[in-house]
Design a protein around this motif. Structure first.
Motif, PDB file in Angstrom:
ATOM      1  N   GLN A  74      87.640   8.611 -26.870  1.00 25.24           N
ATOM      2  CA  GLN A  74      89.104   8.703 -26.799  1.00 25.24           C
ATOM      3  C   GLN A  74      89.554  10.125 -26.494  1.00 25.24           C
ATOM      4  OE1 GLN A  74      90.896   7.008 -30.310  1.00 25.24           O
ATOM      5  NE2 GLN A  74      90.481   4.920 -29.662  1.00 25.24           N
ATOM      6  N   LYS A  75      88.752  11.107 -26.951  1.00 24.02           N
ATOM      7  CA  LYS A  75      89.120  12.510 -26.696  1.00 24.02           C
ATOM      8  C   LYS A  75      88.663  12.994 -25.335  1.00 24.02           C
ATOM      9  CE  LYS A  75      89.520  13.920 -31.490  1.00 24.02           C
ATOM     10  NZ  LYS A  75      88.915  14.617 -32.628  1.00 24.02           N
ATOM     11  N   GLY A  76      88.013  12.110 -24.552  1.00 30.46           N
ATOM     12  CA  GLY A  76      87.692  12.465 -23.169  1.00 30.46           C
ATOM     13  C   GLY A  76      86.265  12.923 -22.919  1.00 30.46           C
ATOM     14  N   VAL A  77      85.362  12.791 -23.910  1.00 29.21           N
ATOM     15  CA  VAL A  77      83.951  13.136 -23.674  1.00 29.21           C
ATOM     16  C   VAL A  77      83.380  12.132 -22.674  1.00 29.21           C
ATOM     17  CG1 VAL A  77      81.663  13.384 -24.726  1.00 29.21           C
ATOM     18  CG2 VAL A  77      83.702  14.061 -26.005  1.00 29.21           C
ATOM     19  N   LYS A  78      82.672  12.624 -21.660  1.00 27.67           N
ATOM     20  CA  LYS A  78      82.168  11.728 -20.607  1.00 27.67           C
ATOM     21  C   LYS A  78      81.080  10.799 -21.149  1.00 27.67           C
ATOM     22  CE  LYS A  78      83.112  14.334 -16.425  1.00 27.67           C
ATOM     23  NZ  LYS A  78      82.532  14.971 -15.248  1.00 27.67           N
ATOM     24  N   GLN A  79      81.162   9.525 -20.704  1.00 27.18           N
ATOM     25  CA  GLN A  79      80.165   8.536 -21.165  1.00 27.18           C
ATOM     26  C   GLN A  79      78.750   8.957 -20.788  1.00 27.18           C
ATOM     27  OE1 GLN A  79      82.737   7.532 -18.944  1.00 27.18           O
ATOM     28  NE2 GLN A  79      83.542   5.562 -19.609  1.00 27.18           N
ATOM     29  N   GLN A  80      78.609   9.546 -19.563  1.00 24.01           N
ATOM     30  CA  GLN A  80      77.258   9.904 -19.087  1.00 24.01           C
ATOM     31  C   GLN A  80      76.548  10.843 -20.062  1.00 24.01           C
ATOM     32  OE1 GLN A  80      80.089   9.791 -17.348  1.00 24.01           O
ATOM     33  NE2 GLN A  80      79.732  10.194 -15.186  1.00 24.01           N
ATOM     34  N   TYR A  81      77.313  11.825 -20.606  1.00 24.66           N
ATOM     35  CA  TYR A  81      76.701  12.805 -21.500  1.00 24.66           C
ATOM     36  C   TYR A  81      76.236  12.145 -22.795  1.00 24.66           C
ATOM     37  CZ  TYR A  81      78.863  16.208 -18.333  1.00 24.66           C
ATOM     38  OH  TYR A  81      79.231  16.917 -17.215  1.00 24.66           O
ATOM     39  N   LEU A  82      77.058  11.219 -23.304  1.00 24.07           N
ATOM     40  CA  LEU A  82      76.692  10.529 -24.546  1.00 24.07           C
ATOM     41  C   LEU A  82      75.473   9.627 -24.335  1.00 24.07           C
ATOM     42  CD1 LEU A  82      80.268   9.616 -25.838  1.00 24.07           C
ATOM     43  CD2 LEU A  82      78.708  11.274 -26.849  1.00 24.07           C
ATOM     44  N   VAL A  83      75.450   8.925 -23.185  1.00 20.42           N
ATOM     45  CA  VAL A  83      74.302   8.049 -22.878  1.00 20.42           C
ATOM     46  C   VAL A  83      73.030   8.882 -22.740  1.00 20.42           C
ATOM     47  CG1 VAL A  83      73.308   6.459 -21.178  1.00 20.42           C
ATOM     48  CG2 VAL A  83      75.709   6.247 -21.795  1.00 20.42           C
ATOM     49  N   ALA A  84      73.127  10.012 -22.021  1.00 19.85           N
ATOM     50  CA  ALA A  84      71.955  10.884 -21.829  1.00 19.85           C
ATOM     51  C   ALA A  84      71.444  11.407 -23.172  1.00 19.85           C
ATOM     52  CB  ALA A  84      72.314  12.052 -20.908  1.00 19.85           C
ATOM     53  N   LEU A  85      72.373  11.808 -24.052  1.00 18.81           N
ATOM     54  CA  LEU A  85      71.977  12.307 -25.375  1.00 18.81           C
ATOM     55  C   LEU A  85      71.344  11.189 -26.205  1.00 18.81           C
ATOM     56  CD1 LEU A  85      71.893  14.683 -27.299  1.00 18.81           C
ATOM     57  CD2 LEU A  85      74.236  14.155 -28.009  1.00 18.81           C
ATOM     58  N   GLY A  86      71.914   9.976 -26.102  1.00 24.94           N
ATOM     59  CA  GLY A  86      71.348   8.820 -26.810  1.00 24.94           C
ATOM     60  C   GLY A  86      69.925   8.533 -26.350  1.00 24.94           C
ATOM     61  N   MET A  87      69.700   8.631 -25.035  1.00 29.44           N
ATOM     62  CA  MET A  87      68.357   8.386 -24.490  1.00 29.44           C
ATOM     63  C   MET A  87      67.373   9.470 -24.924  1.00 29.44           C
ATOM     64  SD  MET A  87      69.016   6.769 -20.754  1.00 29.44           S
ATOM     65  CE  MET A  87      69.210   4.991 -20.665  1.00 29.44           C
ATOM     66  N   LEU A  88      67.858  10.709 -24.995  1.00 35.78           N
ATOM     67  CA  LEU A  88      67.003  11.809 -25.460  1.00 35.78           C
ATOM     68  C   LEU A  88      66.598  11.567 -26.924  1.00 35.78           C
ATOM     69  CD1 LEU A  88      65.702  14.573 -24.874  1.00 35.78           C
ATOM     70  CD2 LEU A  88      67.806  15.641 -25.706  1.00 35.78           C
ATOM     71  N   LEU A  89      67.579  11.144 -27.751  1.00 37.28           N
ATOM     72  CA  LEU A  89      67.271  10.847 -29.163  1.00 37.28           C
ATOM     73  C   LEU A  89      66.289   9.698 -29.281  1.00 37.28           C
ATOM     74  CD1 LEU A  89      70.808  11.245 -30.788  1.00 37.28           C
ATOM     75  CD2 LEU A  89      68.797  12.654 -31.232  1.00 37.28           C
TER      76      LEU A  89
END
Length: 527
Positions: free
Chosen positions: A333-348
């Motif tokens: 909602q605050k505008g963080v890009k989905q791609q960055y969150l997905v990439a971080l999730g995959m790294l985790l």
């Protein structure tokens, strides 16, 4: 748009609708994994073989995957509320019939029908929740829905283990009945349907498309579920069904692109973000169901834990995901890009898998899994909502429901692929490691002779004769080798899962965002 705004709910009514939809999503997903721990009891009680009892899982998955792509069209034909309520009724009735089944094939038939009822609950509950919230709160709505989808597969084994240990296997089905009845009553009272265009006439219904879809998806699901048991393409059944799946999909795609009123609108896949989201949903299903499958298998088969102990191990991971969901919703909602969150999730998820590769051994303790599974929970929390919002972010109107059905189906198929690939991978690697370890055990080697003699003396001290003790020593050595080979193959599986997610990160980061910033709007999904 006015008609859409009218579906937004407020106050206690919205709370009731949200709870109803989440309960239905949880009912469906928990039922995909809850039976895993009861298969042995079913087998003994119904006098079935392990292969026959495996059909209890397969039949449900086939029914599920067939109906998911058709939910958008079926909602339009019967009205969303009516279709949703009828699906819950079918699911609940079949739960009762499954518990009362007296033979294995009777149980399999009712599980297939239960899967058909359950398939609608997932995608439709997602749409009902999202439409009940105003556009600015829809990221949070996705987070609430995501709780059910991610936590469901994890809740199944501990809940199933507790019910089977405390009562008997039919109760894993009976538990659905009171919940299902309440959900039907709440749906009929509170859920509203959007106004649809005219229903299709009988001559406009894509019966051939429905038949081809059922044939293609059903055949593929059978090949994935049963391929390993039947030794893949050395089985005539698998060969025939693989050919049917290929030709079924070919003719289904041709039919849907040429028929005036297709049951599944394939043209929506022209959207680049949806294509990427569909692939990511498949990979996420692979990781989610694959890791939910591999850990209980390792802890029970290699470490000798009970079904309930294995299930309880997964709860901290599920709670971490539950904690992460609203935070991810707020970040989007605050505008963080989905791609960055997905990439971080995959790294985790890679870190979790590599951690698993490093810690598992023939006697890994329960405490060693805790932080590793917390990392898995964080990774899964970061994947679900961003992948869904990324897939649907540039779709409009009716396309959103069609896109949601695609991502739902691909997540389920990804899970089936995950379990099939991991099962085959483990069996193949197990043979490789076993022959490698055996080749290094030279009978003339002094260390090997010393080890056998020590075990022989230990058995003699327990009252065995020397010749019986020697056989027992060799048998014990063989058991140690088998266990070590098994552990090595699980290590390979963890590492392979992790590398797959790591390789996807660059692919995710190059996905383009929609040019103007849009909030996820699923309001017209399922039209």
């Amino acid at each position: 748009m006015q008609q859409q705004a009218s579906l937004v709910e407020y106050g206690s009514r919205r709370v009731i609708i949200t709870i109803t939809a989440i309960i239905c999503a949880l009912l469906e997903i928990v039922d995909t994994t809850i039976v895993n721990v009861a298969l042995n009891d079913m087998r003994g009680n119904l006098g079935a073989t392990m292969t026959e009892v495996g059909w209890v899982i397969t039949a449900y998955a086939i029914g599920n995957v067939i109906v998911v792509p058709m939910t958008s069209w079926l909602s339009q034909q019967f009205g969303r509320r009516n279709y949703f309520a009828a699906s819950i009724m079918l699911f609940t009735l079949c739960s009762f019939l499954c518990g009362n089944a007296t033979g294995i094939w009777e149980l399999v038939a009712f599980r297939f029908l239960q899967g058909i009822g359950g398939g609608a609950l997932l995608v439709t509950s997602q749409t009902i929740i999202t439409e009940s919230y105003p556009p600015e709160k829809r990221g949070m709505a996705q987070a609430i829905y995501g709780l059910g989808v991610i936590i469901g597969p994890t809740l199944g084994p501990p809940l199933g283990g507790y019910i089977v240990d405390s009562f008997s296997w039919p109760y894993i089905f009976y538990i659905n009945i009171p919940i299902g009845i309440i959900a039907v009553l709440l749906t009929l009272q509170f859920v509203r349907s959007p106004k649809y265009a005219e229903k299709s006439l009988a001559k406009d219904i894509d019966w051939i498309g429905i038949g081809l879809l059922a044939l293609a998806v059903g055949s593929l699901q059978y090949v994935l579920e049963k391929g390993h048991d039947d030794d893949w393409f050395s089985s005539a059944n698998i060969v025939v069904l693989a050919v049917l799946a290929v030709f079924g999909f070919f003719f289904f795609i041709w039919r849907e692109l040429t028929f005036r009123n297709p049951i599944v609108e394939l043209r929506v896949l022209k959207n680049g973000n949806l294509r990427v989201g569909t692939i990511l949903s498949f990979i996420m299903g692979f990781g989610l169901y694959g890791s939910t499958f591999i850990i209980p298998l390792y802890t029970q088969a290699t470490l000798g834990w009970t079904a309930q102990q294995s299930g309880m191990l997964m709860i901290p991971s599920a709670l971490t995901t539950a904690f992460m969901m609203p935070l991810i919703g707020m970040a989007l909602q605050k505008g963080v890009k989905q791609q960055y969150l997905v990439a971080l999730g995959m790294l985790l998820f890679f870190i979790y898998s590599f951690w698993g590769y490093k810690i598992i051994s023939p006697d890994t303790g329960q405490e060693n899994f805790f932080w590793m599974l917390i990392v898995r929970g964080m990774g899964m929390g970061m994947l679900f909502i961003p992948v869904t919002t990324l897939a649907l972010s540039t779709l409009k109107g009716q396309q959103i429901g069609q896109g949601a059905a695609f991502t739902g189906m691909m997540r389920q198929l990804g899970g089936s692929f995950g379990v099939a690939v991991i099962t085959t991978f483990l069996a193949t690697k197990n043979e490789v490691h076993r022959s490698s370890l055996v080749s290094q055990l030279n009978v003339n080697d002094l260390d090997v002779q010393h080890r056998v003699q020590m075990m022989q003396h230990a058995f003699i001290s327990k009252g065995m004769t020397p010749d019986v003790a020697l056989k027992a020593a060799y048998k014990s050595l063989d058991y140690v080798v088998a266990k070590q080979a098994s552990v090595l193959s699980y290590m390979d599986a963890f590492l392979g899962l992790g590398v797959m997610f790591l390789l996807c990160i660059p692919f995710v980061l190059i996905v383009k965002s929609s040019k103007e910033k849009k909030k996820l709007d699923l309001s017209e999904a399922m039209h």
